[in-house]
Design a protein around this motif. Structure first.
Motif, PDB file in Angstrom:
ATOM      1  N   UNK A 179       0.818  -1.219   0.000  1.00  0.00           N
ATOM      2  CA  UNK A 179       0.000   0.000   0.000  1.00  0.00           C
ATOM      3  C   UNK A 179       0.847   1.262   0.000  1.00  0.00           C
ATOM      4  N   UNK A 180       2.031   1.208   0.672  1.00  0.00           N
ATOM      5  CA  UNK A 180       2.901   2.376   0.742  1.00  0.00           C
ATOM      6  C   UNK A 180       3.984   2.365  -0.339  1.00  0.00           C
ATOM      7  N   UNK A 181       4.112   1.252  -1.022  1.00  0.00           N
ATOM      8  CA  UNK A 181       5.077   1.182  -2.109  1.00  0.00           C
ATOM      9  C   UNK A 181       6.507   0.894  -1.706  1.00  0.00           C
ATOM     10  N   UNK A 182       6.719   0.350  -0.506  1.00  0.00           N
ATOM     11  CA  UNK A 182       8.085   0.003  -0.085  1.00  0.00           C
ATOM     12  C   UNK A 182       8.614  -1.154  -0.935  1.00  0.00           C
ATOM     13  N   UNK A 183       9.884  -1.022  -1.340  1.00  0.00           N
ATOM     14  CA  UNK A 183      10.531  -2.117  -2.060  1.00  0.00           C
ATOM     15  C   UNK A 183      11.726  -2.668  -1.287  1.00  0.00           C
ATOM     16  N   UNK A 184      12.163  -1.954  -0.227  1.00  0.00           N
ATOM     17  CA  UNK A 184      13.330  -2.412   0.544  1.00  0.00           C
ATOM     18  C   UNK A 184      13.273  -1.852   1.958  1.00  0.00           C
ATOM     19  N   UNK A 185      13.925  -2.551   2.878  1.00  0.00           N
ATOM     20  CA  UNK A 185      14.091  -2.056   4.251  1.00  0.00           C
ATOM     21  C   UNK A 185      15.547  -2.191   4.657  1.00  0.00           C
ATOM     22  N   UNK A 186      16.037  -1.179   5.371  1.00  0.00           N
ATOM     23  CA  UNK A 186      17.382  -1.185   5.941  1.00  0.00           C
ATOM     24  C   UNK A 186      17.207  -1.362   7.442  1.00  0.00           C
ATOM     25  N   UNK A 187      17.651  -2.505   7.971  1.00  0.00           N
ATOM     26  CA  UNK A 187      17.529  -2.811   9.392  1.00  0.00           C
ATOM     27  C   UNK A 187      18.898  -2.615  10.051  1.00  0.00           C
ATOM     28  N   UNK A 188      18.923  -2.024  11.256  1.00  0.00           N
ATOM     29  CA  UNK A 188      20.198  -1.611  11.859  1.00  0.00           C
ATOM     30  C   UNK A 188      21.043  -2.767  12.391  1.00  0.00           C
ATOM     31  N   UNK A 210       9.131  -9.628  -3.225  1.00  0.00           N
ATOM     32  CA  UNK A 210       8.183  -8.603  -2.811  1.00  0.00           C
ATOM     33  C   UNK A 210       8.854  -7.451  -2.065  1.00  0.00           C
ATOM     34  N   UNK A 211       9.886  -7.755  -1.312  1.00  0.00           N
ATOM     35  CA  UNK A 211      10.574  -6.739  -0.508  1.00  0.00           C
ATOM     36  C   UNK A 211      12.016  -7.181  -0.276  1.00  0.00           C
ATOM     37  N   UNK A 212      12.958  -6.275  -0.484  1.00  0.00           N
ATOM     38  CA  UNK A 212      14.376  -6.565  -0.207  1.00  0.00           C
ATOM     39  C   UNK A 212      14.706  -6.149   1.221  1.00  0.00           C
ATOM     40  N   UNK A 213      15.603  -6.909   1.865  1.00  0.00           N
ATOM     41  CA  UNK A 213      15.955  -6.660   3.262  1.00  0.00           C
ATOM     42  C   UNK A 213      17.480  -6.637   3.396  1.00  0.00           C
ATOM     43  N   UNK A 214      18.003  -5.633   4.133  1.00  0.00           N
ATOM     44  CA  UNK A 214      19.436  -5.589   4.436  1.00  0.00           C
ATOM     45  C   UNK A 214      19.625  -5.452   5.942  1.00  0.00           C
ATOM     46  N   UNK A 215      20.799  -5.846   6.399  1.00  0.00           N
ATOM     47  CA  UNK A 215      21.122  -5.747   7.818  1.00  0.00           C
ATOM     48  C   UNK A 215      22.420  -5.009   8.040  1.00  0.00           C
ATOM     49  N   UNK A 216      23.006  -5.265   9.212  1.00  0.00           N
ATOM     50  CA  UNK A 216      24.284  -4.631   9.562  1.00  0.00           C
ATOM     51  C   UNK A 216      24.954  -5.491  10.623  1.00  0.00           C
ATOM     52  N   UNK A 217      26.181  -5.875  10.416  1.00  0.00           N
ATOM     53  CA  UNK A 217      27.051  -6.633  11.342  1.00  0.00           C
ATOM     54  C   UNK A 217      27.761  -7.785  10.625  1.00  0.00           C
ATOM     55  N   UNK A 218      27.019  -8.579   9.863  1.00  0.00           N
ATOM     56  CA  UNK A 218      27.492  -9.823   9.246  1.00  0.00           C
ATOM     57  C   UNK A 218      27.894 -10.843  10.304  1.00  0.00           C
ATOM     58  N   UNK A 219      26.935 -11.174  11.158  1.00  0.00           N
ATOM     59  CA  UNK A 219      27.159 -12.251  12.120  1.00  0.00           C
ATOM     60  C   UNK A 219      26.412 -13.506  11.659  1.00  0.00           C
ATOM     61  N   UNK A 220      26.281 -14.467  12.549  1.00  0.00           N
ATOM     62  CA  UNK A 220      25.701 -15.752  12.175  1.00  0.00           C
ATOM     63  C   UNK A 220      24.269 -15.606  11.665  1.00  0.00           C
ATOM     64  N   UNK A 221      23.534 -14.611  12.153  1.00  0.00           N
ATOM     65  CA  UNK A 221      22.156 -14.427  11.715  1.00  0.00           C
ATOM     66  C   UNK A 221      22.070 -14.067  10.233  1.00  0.00           C
ATOM     67  N   UNK A 222      23.086 -13.408   9.708  1.00  0.00           N
ATOM     68  CA  UNK A 222      23.081 -13.060   8.284  1.00  0.00           C
ATOM     69  C   UNK A 222      23.155 -14.308   7.417  1.00  0.00           C
ATOM     70  N   UNK A 223      23.835 -15.331   7.925  1.00  0.00           N
ATOM     71  CA  UNK A 223      23.989 -16.561   7.151  1.00  0.00           C
ATOM     72  C   UNK A 223      22.876 -17.571   7.428  1.00  0.00           C
ATOM     73  N   UNK A 224      22.160 -17.395   8.553  1.00  0.00           N
ATOM     74  CA  UNK A 224      21.044 -18.280   8.872  1.00  0.00           C
ATOM     75  C   UNK A 224      19.757 -17.858   8.175  1.00  0.00           C
TER      76      UNK A 224
END
Length: 335
Positions: A237-246, A268-282
């Motif tokens: 509804x808002x037209x988001x295509x990506x989110x940047x999570x801290x 439907x939506x792209x997601x990015x993070x920050x840190x590159x720890x085990x959660x990024x690979x899980x």
């Protein structure tokens, strides 16, 4: 061998009085009493027996404190766990022992650091506005981690550069409506730098930042999940295509909620993070993120602290370690 009790009986004083003279605690004692006890100690050849626990007096202790009061279960976070492991191992190399704690207020940290057995401290999670006054108040060497820059010792990373880098990457992939997800109502310290990098990257593409694109994720699990669900329903509804999570930890939770709401990542939506720890690979798909040298951060914090403790010359009191963009499958090119 004559004992403290023997000397006390001979002089008709208490054993405590004799012990105080032996240990130099004579401030509240009359001069005549002190002289009588000292003369008796010499006359009867009294020798102080070293305690079998003397080794404890030789322990060199360093306070390690996490003041991340706005987060729960911090030692389950791979970032905190890896950082603490690095600090403990490097302190060991310097013959020091960590006294670790998780505090909710600066006063708790101050009380712990003020203990006479503590040589100095490493502190994570302070607001940069608190650091200078706190370090001056403590009067001992203190090294902060991820607490901005100023007239105090801090080890950080290029948060601004990393955030601008990953936001620019999203923009180059064609994304223009990008939400910023943070675990603070108002970003401070490293989160503030990441937020600023995000905003400046948008501005570089002629996109004005809107407060509506800032999503606060509270620490309460139920409230946080509802906030994520709210965003998931707004994607189309808002037209988001990506989110940047801290952080990668939060990004992993975001992906889980989005999937449960029927959104496909990254279709439907792209997601990015920050840190590159085990959660990024899980994550499924694996997370595009910014890699920071967490272990190196802990090592450098200890090295700087030891320089301060040993009274060595320190040329720079703030270190900013480099970061790296890690591209994986959680971002779609929509050009």
């Amino acid at each position: 061998m004559i004992t403290i009790k023997d000397i006390a009986a001979i002089l008709n004083v208490s054993p405590t009085t004799v012990s105080n003279v032996i240990n130099g605690h004579t401030e509240k004692m009359s001069e005549s009493t002190r002289c009588r006890v000292e003369e008796a100690l010499i006359q009867y050849g009294f020798r102080k027996v070293q305690s079998v626990n003397k080794k404890k007096d030789n322990l060199k202790l360093v306070s390690v404190d996490f003041n991340m009061r706005f987060r729960d279960k911090i030692f389950m976070d791979p970032f905190c766990a890896e950082l603490l492991d690095a600090i403990c191992m490097e302190l060991r190399n310097h013959g020091r022992y960590p006294v670790c704690g998780r505090h909710m207020t600066t006063d708790e940290t101050y009380t712990k650091l003020s203990a006479p057995e503590i040589e100095g401290g490493i502190v994570v999670g302070f607001d940069p506005r608190e650091c200078q006054a706190f370090s001056q108040k403590v009067g001992k060497p203190v090294v902060f981690i991820d607490c901005g820059t100023g007239p105090y010792d801090n080890i950080g990373i290029a948060d601004y550069k990393g955030a601008k880098m990953i936001t620019n990457y999203l923009l180059k992939q064609g994304h223009r409506k990008i939400a910023f997800l943070c675990d603070r109502k108002l970003p401070v310290s490293s989160n503030f730098d990441r937020f600023q990098g995000y905003c400046d990257a948008l501005e570089g593409y002629g996109i004005s930042y809107s407060n509506n694109n800032y999503y606060y994720l509270p620490s309460d699990d139920h409230l946080k999940r509802e906030r994520m669900r709210e965003l998931a329903m707004k994607v189309k509804t808002e037209g988001y295509t990506a989110v940047f999570v801290v952080s990668d930890l939060l990004a992993n939770e975001v992906i889980s909620v989005f999937l449960s709401e029927g959104l496909k990542i990254p279709d439907d939506i792209s997601v990015t993070g920050f840190d590159d720890n085990v959660y990024a690979r899980l994550c499924n798909p694996e997370l595009t993120t910014v890699r920071q040298p967490v272990y190196e951060k802990g090592i450098q914090a200890v090295k700087l602290l030891m320089q301060r403790i040993m009274g060595e010359e320190v040329l720079v009191n703030s270190f900013c370690l480099p970061v790296e963009l890690i591209v994986r499958d959680s971002v779609k090119n929509i050009n």
